[in-house]
Write a protein that holds these residues in place. Structure first.
Motif, PDB file in Angstrom:
ATOM      1  N   LEU A 124       0.833  -1.199   0.000  1.00  0.00           N
ATOM      2  CA  LEU A 124       0.000   0.000   0.000  1.00  0.00           C
ATOM      3  C   LEU A 124       0.869   1.250   0.000  1.00  0.00           C
ATOM      4  CD1 LEU A 124      -2.741   1.393   0.169  1.00  0.00           C
ATOM      5  CD2 LEU A 124      -2.641   1.128   2.668  1.00  0.00           C
ATOM      6  N   GLU A 125       1.941   1.236   0.781  1.00  0.00           N
ATOM      7  CA  GLU A 125       2.861   2.374   0.809  1.00  0.00           C
ATOM      8  C   GLU A 125       3.497   2.577  -0.561  1.00  0.00           C
ATOM      9  OE1 GLU A 125       4.210   1.662   5.481  1.00  0.00           O
ATOM     10  OE2 GLU A 125       5.623   1.320   3.826  1.00  0.00           O
ATOM     11  N   TRP A 126       3.946   1.478  -1.179  1.00  0.00           N
ATOM     12  CA  TRP A 126       4.556   1.572  -2.504  1.00  0.00           C
ATOM     13  C   TRP A 126       3.559   2.092  -3.531  1.00  0.00           C
ATOM     14  CZ3 TRP A 126       7.294  -3.646  -1.531  1.00  0.00           C
ATOM     15  CH2 TRP A 126       8.619  -3.413  -1.146  1.00  0.00           C
ATOM     16  N   PHE A 127       2.316   1.635  -3.431  1.00  0.00           N
ATOM     17  CA  PHE A 127       1.291   2.093  -4.376  1.00  0.00           C
ATOM     18  C   PHE A 127       1.156   3.611  -4.337  1.00  0.00           C
ATOM     19  CE2 PHE A 127      -3.323   3.278  -4.543  1.00  0.00           C
ATOM     20  CZ  PHE A 127      -3.408   3.343  -5.931  1.00  0.00           C
ATOM     21  N   ILE A 128       1.060   4.166  -3.152  1.00  0.00           N
ATOM     22  CA  ILE A 128       0.908   5.621  -3.035  1.00  0.00           C
ATOM     23  C   ILE A 128       2.168   6.338  -3.500  1.00  0.00           C
ATOM     24  CG2 ILE A 128       0.559   7.529  -1.428  1.00  0.00           C
ATOM     25  CD1 ILE A 128      -1.158   5.654   0.281  1.00  0.00           C
ATOM     26  N   ALA A 129       3.331   5.838  -3.078  1.00  0.00           N
ATOM     27  CA  ALA A 129       4.590   6.497  -3.439  1.00  0.00           C
ATOM     28  C   ALA A 129       4.847   6.435  -4.943  1.00  0.00           C
ATOM     29  CB  ALA A 129       5.745   5.839  -2.681  1.00  0.00           C
ATOM     30  N   ILE A 130       4.587   5.286  -5.557  1.00  0.00           N
ATOM     31  CA  ILE A 130       4.780   5.155  -7.005  1.00  0.00           C
ATOM     32  C   ILE A 130       3.790   6.037  -7.751  1.00  0.00           C
ATOM     33  CG2 ILE A 130       4.640   3.562  -8.960  1.00  0.00           C
ATOM     34  CD1 ILE A 130       5.648   1.360  -7.038  1.00  0.00           C
ATOM     35  N   SER A 131       2.554   6.098  -7.267  1.00  0.00           N
ATOM     36  CA  SER A 131       1.556   6.983  -7.885  1.00  0.00           C
ATOM     37  C   SER A 131       2.029   8.433  -7.843  1.00  0.00           C
ATOM     38  CB  SER A 131       0.212   6.857  -7.163  1.00  0.00           C
ATOM     39  OG  SER A 131      -0.332   5.564  -7.292  1.00  0.00           O
ATOM     40  N   MET A 132       2.608   8.841  -6.723  1.00  0.00           N
ATOM     41  CA  MET A 132       3.145  10.197  -6.610  1.00  0.00           C
ATOM     42  C   MET A 132       4.222  10.444  -7.662  1.00  0.00           C
ATOM     43  SD  MET A 132       3.406  10.440  -2.437  1.00  0.00           S
ATOM     44  CE  MET A 132       4.535  11.844  -2.472  1.00  0.00           C
ATOM     45  N   CYS A 133       5.097   9.465  -7.859  1.00  0.00           N
ATOM     46  CA  CYS A 133       6.168   9.607  -8.854  1.00  0.00           C
ATOM     47  C   CYS A 133       5.601   9.728 -10.261  1.00  0.00           C
ATOM     48  CB  CYS A 133       7.122   8.415  -8.774  1.00  0.00           C
ATOM     49  SG  CYS A 133       8.076   8.324  -7.238  1.00  0.00           S
ATOM     50  N   PHE A 134       4.644   8.862 -10.599  1.00  0.00           N
ATOM     51  CA  PHE A 134       4.031   8.916 -11.928  1.00  0.00           C
ATOM     52  C   PHE A 134       3.332  10.251 -12.175  1.00  0.00           C
ATOM     53  CE2 PHE A 134       3.415   4.051 -12.605  1.00  0.00           C
ATOM     54  CZ  PHE A 134       4.760   3.940 -12.932  1.00  0.00           C
ATOM     55  N   LEU A 135       2.583  10.708 -11.179  1.00  0.00           N
ATOM     56  CA  LEU A 135       1.874  11.973 -11.326  1.00  0.00           C
ATOM     57  C   LEU A 135       2.852  13.143 -11.452  1.00  0.00           C
ATOM     58  CD1 LEU A 135      -0.954  11.291  -8.718  1.00  0.00           C
ATOM     59  CD2 LEU A 135      -1.282  11.626 -11.190  1.00  0.00           C
ATOM     60  N   ALA A 136       3.962  13.054 -10.727  1.00  0.00           N
ATOM     61  CA  ALA A 136       4.979  14.101 -10.831  1.00  0.00           C
ATOM     62  C   ALA A 136       5.597  14.124 -12.226  1.00  0.00           C
ATOM     63  CB  ALA A 136       6.067  13.879  -9.777  1.00  0.00           C
ATOM     64  N   VAL A 137       5.843  12.946 -12.798  1.00  0.00           N
ATOM     65  CA  VAL A 137       6.407  12.873 -14.150  1.00  0.00           C
ATOM     66  C   VAL A 137       5.471  13.533 -15.163  1.00  0.00           C
ATOM     67  CG1 VAL A 137       6.984  11.292 -16.038  1.00  0.00           C
ATOM     68  CG2 VAL A 137       7.846  10.845 -13.746  1.00  0.00           C
ATOM     69  N   GLN A 138       4.174  13.311 -14.995  1.00  0.00           N
ATOM     70  CA  GLN A 138       3.205  13.948 -15.890  1.00  0.00           C
ATOM     71  C   GLN A 138       3.335  15.471 -15.840  1.00  0.00           C
ATOM     72  OE1 GLN A 138       2.292  11.142 -17.792  1.00  0.00           O
ATOM     73  NE2 GLN A 138       0.379  12.275 -17.911  1.00  0.00           N
ATOM     74  N   LYS A 139       3.519  15.989 -14.649  1.00  0.00           N
ATOM     75  CA  LYS A 139       3.660  17.440 -14.489  1.00  0.00           C
ATOM     76  C   LYS A 139       5.005  17.931 -15.028  1.00  0.00           C
ATOM     77  CE  LYS A 139       0.927  17.389 -10.181  1.00  0.00           C
ATOM     78  NZ  LYS A 139       0.675  15.956 -10.054  1.00  0.00           N
ATOM     79  N   PHE A 173      10.309  14.199  -5.497  1.00  0.00           N
ATOM     80  CA  PHE A 173      11.315  14.013  -4.453  1.00  0.00           C
ATOM     81  C   PHE A 173      10.764  13.171  -3.303  1.00  0.00           C
ATOM     82  CE2 PHE A 173      13.170  15.645  -0.439  1.00  0.00           C
ATOM     83  CZ  PHE A 173      14.504  15.326  -0.652  1.00  0.00           C
ATOM     84  N   ALA A 174       9.585  13.551  -2.815  1.00  0.00           N
ATOM     85  CA  ALA A 174       8.980  12.816  -1.704  1.00  0.00           C
ATOM     86  C   ALA A 174       8.608  11.399  -2.125  1.00  0.00           C
ATOM     87  CB  ALA A 174       7.743  13.554  -1.204  1.00  0.00           C
ATOM     88  N   GLY A 175       8.082  11.252  -3.344  1.00  0.00           N
ATOM     89  CA  GLY A 175       7.683   9.930  -3.816  1.00  0.00           C
ATOM     90  C   GLY A 175       8.852   8.973  -3.925  1.00  0.00           C
ATOM     91  N   VAL A 176       9.964   9.432  -4.490  1.00  0.00           N
ATOM     92  CA  VAL A 176      11.146   8.575  -4.643  1.00  0.00           C
ATOM     93  C   VAL A 176      11.682   8.142  -3.284  1.00  0.00           C
ATOM     94  CG1 VAL A 176      13.554   8.541  -5.388  1.00  0.00           C
ATOM     95  CG2 VAL A 176      11.799   9.479  -6.904  1.00  0.00           C
ATOM     96  N   LEU A 177      11.775   9.082  -2.340  1.00  0.00           N
ATOM     97  CA  LEU A 177      12.274   8.741  -1.011  1.00  0.00           C
ATOM     98  C   LEU A 177      11.343   7.761  -0.301  1.00  0.00           C
ATOM     99  CD1 LEU A 177      13.618  12.151   0.359  1.00  0.00           C
ATOM    100  CD2 LEU A 177      14.919  10.228  -0.546  1.00  0.00           C
ATOM    101  N   MET A 178      10.034   7.889  -0.520  1.00  0.00           N
ATOM    102  CA  MET A 178       9.088   6.998   0.122  1.00  0.00           C
ATOM    103  C   MET A 178       9.096   5.609  -0.503  1.00  0.00           C
ATOM    104  SD  MET A 178       5.922   9.562   0.970  1.00  0.00           S
ATOM    105  CE  MET A 178       6.039  10.672   2.393  1.00  0.00           C
ATOM    106  N   VAL A 179       9.374   5.529  -1.786  1.00  0.00           N
ATOM    107  CA  VAL A 179       9.562   4.212  -2.417  1.00  0.00           C
ATOM    108  C   VAL A 179      10.751   3.501  -1.768  1.00  0.00           C
ATOM    109  CG1 VAL A 179      10.255   3.010  -4.520  1.00  0.00           C
ATOM    110  CG2 VAL A 179       8.512   4.793  -4.632  1.00  0.00           C
ATOM    111  N   ALA A 180      11.811   4.267  -1.537  1.00  0.00           N
ATOM    112  CA  ALA A 180      13.024   3.698  -0.940  1.00  0.00           C
ATOM    113  C   ALA A 180      12.913   3.539   0.565  1.00  0.00           C
ATOM    114  CB  ALA A 180      14.223   4.585  -1.265  1.00  0.00           C
ATOM    115  N   GLY A 181      11.970   4.213   1.191  1.00  0.00           N
ATOM    116  CA  GLY A 181      11.870   4.185   2.648  1.00  0.00           C
ATOM    117  C   GLY A 181      13.025   4.909   3.304  1.00  0.00           C
ATOM    118  N   ALA A 182      13.527   5.943   2.619  1.00  0.00           N
ATOM    119  CA  ALA A 182      14.715   6.651   3.101  1.00  0.00           C
ATOM    120  C   ALA A 182      14.381   8.100   3.450  1.00  0.00           C
ATOM    121  CB  ALA A 182      15.806   6.630   2.028  1.00  0.00           C
TER     122      ALA A 182
END
Length: 253
Positions: A124-139, A173-182
Protein backbone atom coordinates in the motif's frame (compact mmCIF):
# COMPACT_ATOMS: atom_id res chain seq x y z
CA UNK A 1 -24.17 0.54 -38.93
CA UNK A 2 -24.93 1.29 -42.55
CA UNK A 3 -25.28 -1.25 -45.34
CA UNK A 4 -21.84 -2.64 -46.19
CA UNK A 5 -22.91 -5.24 -48.77
CA UNK A 6 -20.44 -4.00 -51.40
CA UNK A 7 -17.46 -4.72 -49.14
CA UNK A 8 -15.13 -2.62 -51.31
CA UNK A 9 -13.56 0.68 -50.44
CA UNK A 10 -11.23 3.18 -52.05
CA UNK A 11 -8.59 4.87 -49.91
CA UNK A 12 -6.25 7.74 -50.73
CA UNK A 13 -3.43 8.30 -48.27
CA UNK A 14 -0.02 9.96 -48.08
CA UNK A 15 2.97 7.64 -48.39
CA UNK A 16 5.98 9.90 -48.93
CA UNK A 17 9.69 9.19 -48.33
CA UNK A 18 9.70 11.57 -45.37
CA UNK A 19 6.15 11.10 -44.16
CA UNK A 20 3.91 8.06 -43.80
CA UNK A 21 0.46 9.22 -42.71
CA UNK A 22 -0.49 7.26 -39.55
CA UNK A 23 -4.19 7.97 -40.03
CA UNK A 24 -3.98 6.49 -43.50
CA UNK A 25 -2.64 3.26 -42.05
CA UNK A 26 -5.32 3.31 -39.38
CA UNK A 27 -8.03 3.83 -41.99
CA UNK A 28 -6.72 0.92 -44.06
CA UNK A 29 -6.57 -1.32 -41.00
CA UNK A 30 -10.08 -0.34 -39.92
CA UNK A 31 -11.51 -1.10 -43.34
CA UNK A 32 -9.77 -4.46 -43.58
CA UNK A 33 -10.90 -5.47 -40.11
CA UNK A 34 -14.44 -4.58 -41.15
CA UNK A 35 -14.13 -7.04 -44.05
CA UNK A 36 -13.52 -4.59 -46.89
CA UNK A 37 -11.30 -5.10 -49.89
CA UNK A 38 -9.33 -1.85 -50.03
CA UNK A 39 -8.28 -0.19 -53.26
CA UNK A 40 -5.28 1.59 -51.80
CA UNK A 41 -4.01 4.70 -53.60
CA UNK A 42 -0.71 6.04 -52.27
CA UNK A 43 -0.01 9.75 -52.68
CA UNK A 44 3.77 9.78 -52.91
CA UNK A 45 4.59 13.48 -53.46
CA UNK A 46 3.44 16.82 -52.10
CA UNK A 47 2.34 17.86 -55.59
CA UNK A 48 0.26 14.71 -56.04
CA UNK A 49 -1.35 15.23 -52.63
CA UNK A 50 -2.17 18.88 -53.32
CA UNK A 51 -3.66 17.99 -56.71
CA UNK A 52 -5.81 15.29 -55.11
CA UNK A 53 -7.14 17.65 -52.41
CA UNK A 54 -7.88 20.37 -54.98
CA UNK A 55 -9.70 17.93 -57.26
CA UNK A 56 -11.93 16.54 -54.53
CA UNK A 57 -12.25 19.83 -52.59
CA UNK A 58 -10.91 18.38 -49.32
CA UNK A 59 -8.39 19.83 -46.90
CA UNK A 60 -6.92 16.67 -45.42
CA UNK A 61 -5.93 13.11 -46.18
CA UNK A 62 -6.61 10.24 -45.86
CA UNK A 63 -9.95 10.15 -47.67
CA UNK A 64 -12.12 7.05 -48.02
CA UNK A 65 -14.89 6.18 -50.44
CA UNK A 66 -17.25 3.26 -49.95
CA UNK A 67 -18.95 2.67 -53.23
CA UNK A 68 -19.61 6.16 -54.63
CA UNK A 69 -20.04 7.75 -51.21
CA UNK A 70 -17.14 9.76 -49.82
CA UNK A 71 -16.87 8.95 -46.12
CA UNK A 72 -14.01 11.29 -45.28
CA UNK A 73 -11.04 11.03 -42.94
CA UNK A 74 -10.19 8.55 -40.19
CA UNK A 75 -12.59 10.02 -37.60
CA UNK A 76 -15.36 10.11 -40.20
CA UNK A 77 -14.67 6.46 -40.98
CA UNK A 78 -14.86 5.51 -37.32
CA UNK A 79 -18.16 7.34 -37.04
CA UNK A 80 -19.42 5.56 -40.18
CA UNK A 81 -18.76 2.21 -38.51
CA UNK A 82 -20.44 3.30 -35.29
CA UNK A 83 -17.24 3.57 -33.28
CA UNK A 84 -16.48 6.18 -30.63
CA UNK A 85 -14.93 9.43 -31.84
CA UNK A 86 -13.47 11.59 -29.11
CA UNK A 87 -13.90 15.32 -29.20
CA UNK A 88 -10.72 17.41 -28.98
CA UNK A 89 -11.62 18.89 -25.57
CA UNK A 90 -13.49 15.85 -24.25
CA UNK A 91 -12.83 15.11 -20.59
CA UNK A 92 -11.24 11.76 -19.85
CA UNK A 93 -10.12 9.87 -16.77
CA UNK A 94 -8.05 7.44 -18.84
CA UNK A 95 -4.63 8.94 -17.93
CA UNK A 96 -5.43 8.77 -14.22
CA UNK A 97 -6.80 5.23 -14.45
CA UNK A 98 -3.65 4.13 -16.29
CA UNK A 99 -1.36 5.75 -13.71
CA UNK A 100 -3.10 4.28 -10.67
CA UNK A 101 -3.55 0.84 -12.27
CA UNK A 102 0.12 0.48 -13.25
CA UNK A 103 1.28 1.88 -9.90
CA UNK A 104 -0.95 -0.63 -8.10
CA UNK A 105 0.38 -3.57 -10.13
CA UNK A 106 3.99 -2.42 -9.61
CA UNK A 107 3.39 -2.20 -5.87
CA UNK A 108 1.97 -5.73 -5.81
CA UNK A 109 4.93 -6.96 -7.86
CA UNK A 110 7.44 -5.38 -5.49
CA UNK A 111 5.61 -6.80 -2.50
CA UNK A 112 5.62 -10.28 -4.02
CA UNK A 113 9.33 -10.05 -4.83
CA UNK A 114 10.36 -8.74 -1.42
CA UNK A 115 7.96 -10.59 0.89
CA UNK A 116 6.47 -13.45 -1.13
CA UNK A 117 2.98 -11.97 -0.71
CA UNK A 118 0.96 -9.22 -2.31
CA UNK A 119 -1.08 -8.62 0.85
CA UNK A 120 1.36 -6.42 2.75
CA UNK A 121 1.26 -2.96 4.28
CA UNK A 122 4.37 -2.10 2.31
CA UNK A 123 2.46 -2.75 -0.93
CA UNK A 124 0.00 0.00 0.00
CA UNK A 125 2.86 2.37 0.81
CA UNK A 126 4.56 1.57 -2.50
CA UNK A 127 1.29 2.09 -4.38
CA UNK A 128 0.91 5.62 -3.03
CA UNK A 129 4.59 6.50 -3.44
CA UNK A 130 4.78 5.16 -7.01
CA UNK A 131 1.56 6.98 -7.89
CA UNK A 132 3.15 10.20 -6.61
CA UNK A 133 6.17 9.61 -8.85
CA UNK A 134 4.03 8.92 -11.93
CA UNK A 135 1.87 11.97 -11.33
CA UNK A 136 4.98 14.10 -10.83
CA UNK A 137 6.41 12.87 -14.15
CA UNK A 138 3.21 13.95 -15.89
CA UNK A 139 3.66 17.44 -14.49
CA UNK A 140 7.40 17.56 -15.20
CA UNK A 141 6.84 16.93 -18.92
CA UNK A 142 5.72 20.55 -19.22
CA UNK A 143 6.22 22.45 -15.99
CA UNK A 144 5.23 25.74 -17.61
CA UNK A 145 1.80 24.46 -18.68
CA UNK A 146 1.27 22.74 -15.34
CA UNK A 147 2.11 25.86 -13.35
CA UNK A 148 -0.29 27.93 -15.47
CA UNK A 149 -3.20 25.54 -14.92
CA UNK A 150 -2.23 25.19 -11.25
CA UNK A 151 -2.72 28.94 -10.74
CA UNK A 152 -6.42 28.53 -11.48
CA UNK A 153 -7.07 27.04 -8.07
CA UNK A 154 -4.02 26.51 -5.83
CA UNK A 155 -4.14 28.92 -2.90
CA UNK A 156 -0.39 29.07 -2.27
CA UNK A 157 0.61 29.33 -5.94
CA UNK A 158 -1.65 32.36 -6.26
CA UNK A 159 0.35 34.09 -3.54
CA UNK A 160 3.73 32.68 -4.54
CA UNK A 161 3.76 31.96 -8.28
CA UNK A 162 7.10 30.11 -8.17
CA UNK A 163 5.46 27.46 -5.98
CA UNK A 164 3.75 26.13 -9.10
CA UNK A 165 7.17 25.40 -10.57
CA UNK A 166 8.48 23.78 -7.38
CA UNK A 167 5.46 21.57 -6.68
CA UNK A 168 6.14 18.74 -9.19
CA UNK A 169 9.78 18.48 -8.07
CA UNK A 170 8.66 18.26 -4.44
CA UNK A 171 6.13 15.55 -5.26
CA UNK A 172 8.72 13.53 -7.20
CA UNK A 173 11.32 14.01 -4.45
CA UNK A 174 8.98 12.82 -1.70
CA UNK A 175 7.68 9.93 -3.82
CA UNK A 176 11.15 8.58 -4.64
CA UNK A 177 12.27 8.74 -1.01
CA UNK A 178 9.09 7.00 0.12
CA UNK A 179 9.56 4.21 -2.42
CA UNK A 180 13.02 3.70 -0.94
CA UNK A 181 11.87 4.18 2.65
CA UNK A 182 14.71 6.65 3.10
CA UNK A 183 15.06 10.07 4.77
CA UNK A 184 11.56 9.92 6.22
CA UNK A 185 12.28 12.98 8.34
CA UNK A 186 12.56 14.94 5.07
CA UNK A 187 10.11 13.24 2.68
CA UNK A 188 7.18 13.16 5.12
CA UNK A 189 7.03 16.93 5.83
CA UNK A 190 7.29 17.68 2.10
CA UNK A 191 4.43 15.31 1.26
CA UNK A 192 2.32 16.52 4.17
CA UNK A 193 2.80 20.18 3.28
CA UNK A 194 2.05 20.01 -0.44
CA UNK A 195 -0.75 17.51 0.15
CA UNK A 196 -2.47 19.67 2.77
CA UNK A 197 -2.24 22.87 0.72
CA UNK A 198 -3.41 21.00 -2.36
CA UNK A 199 -6.37 19.37 -0.63
CA UNK A 200 -7.52 22.67 0.86
CA UNK A 201 -7.20 24.38 -2.53
CA UNK A 202 -9.17 21.73 -4.41
CA UNK A 203 -11.86 21.52 -1.74
CA UNK A 204 -12.36 25.30 -1.80
CA UNK A 205 -12.41 25.58 -5.60
CA UNK A 206 -14.72 22.63 -6.27
CA UNK A 207 -16.91 22.13 -3.23
CA UNK A 208 -17.17 25.67 -1.82
CA UNK A 209 -16.77 27.97 -4.83
CA UNK A 210 -18.42 25.39 -7.16
CA UNK A 211 -15.98 26.14 -9.96
CA UNK A 212 -15.64 23.83 -12.98
CA UNK A 213 -11.94 23.58 -13.79
CA UNK A 214 -9.50 21.15 -15.35
CA UNK A 215 -7.21 19.27 -13.01
CA UNK A 216 -3.47 19.95 -13.25
CA UNK A 217 -2.72 16.67 -11.44
CA UNK A 218 -1.73 14.82 -14.63
CA UNK A 219 -0.07 17.77 -16.35
CA UNK A 220 -1.04 21.06 -17.91
CA UNK A 221 -2.54 19.57 -21.08
CA UNK A 222 -4.93 17.19 -19.34
CA UNK A 223 -8.69 17.10 -19.77
CA UNK A 224 -9.36 15.58 -16.34
CA UNK A 225 -11.97 17.56 -14.37
CA UNK A 226 -10.75 19.07 -11.12
CA UNK A 227 -12.31 17.32 -8.16
CA UNK A 228 -12.16 13.81 -6.80
CA UNK A 229 -8.93 12.76 -8.55
CA UNK A 230 -6.83 15.72 -7.45
CA UNK A 231 -8.32 15.59 -3.97
CA UNK A 232 -7.43 11.89 -3.77
CA UNK A 233 -3.85 12.63 -4.86
CA UNK A 234 -3.45 15.21 -2.11
CA UNK A 235 -5.11 13.08 0.56
CA UNK A 236 -2.74 10.21 -0.29
CA UNK A 237 0.24 12.51 0.19
CA UNK A 238 -1.18 13.70 3.50
CA UNK A 239 -1.68 10.10 4.59
CA UNK A 240 1.89 9.18 3.74
CA UNK A 241 3.16 12.37 5.35
CA UNK A 242 1.57 11.29 8.64
CA UNK A 243 1.99 7.53 8.41
CA UNK A 244 5.66 7.24 7.43
CA UNK A 245 7.14 9.14 10.42
CA UNK A 246 4.62 7.46 12.74
CA UNK A 247 5.79 4.06 11.52
CA UNK A 248 9.50 4.88 11.72
CA UNK A 249 9.80 7.12 14.77
CA UNK A 250 6.90 6.01 16.97
CA UNK A 251 6.20 2.38 16.12
CA UNK A 252 9.81 1.62 15.21
CA UNK A 253 8.92 -0.58 12.23
Amino acid sequence: MRDTATKTATLYRMVMPGHLCPYGLKSKDLLERAGYEVEDHELTTREETDAFMEKHVVETTPQTWIGKERIGGYDDLREYFGKEVKEEDETSYQPVIAIFAVAFLMALGLSWTMFGSILTLRALEWFIAISMCFLAVQKLQDVESFSTMFLNYDLLARRLVRYGYIYPFGEAFAGVLMVAGALTWLSAPVALFIGTVGAASVFKAVYIDKRELKCACVGGSSNVPLGFVSLTENLMMMLMGVWMPLKVFVLGW
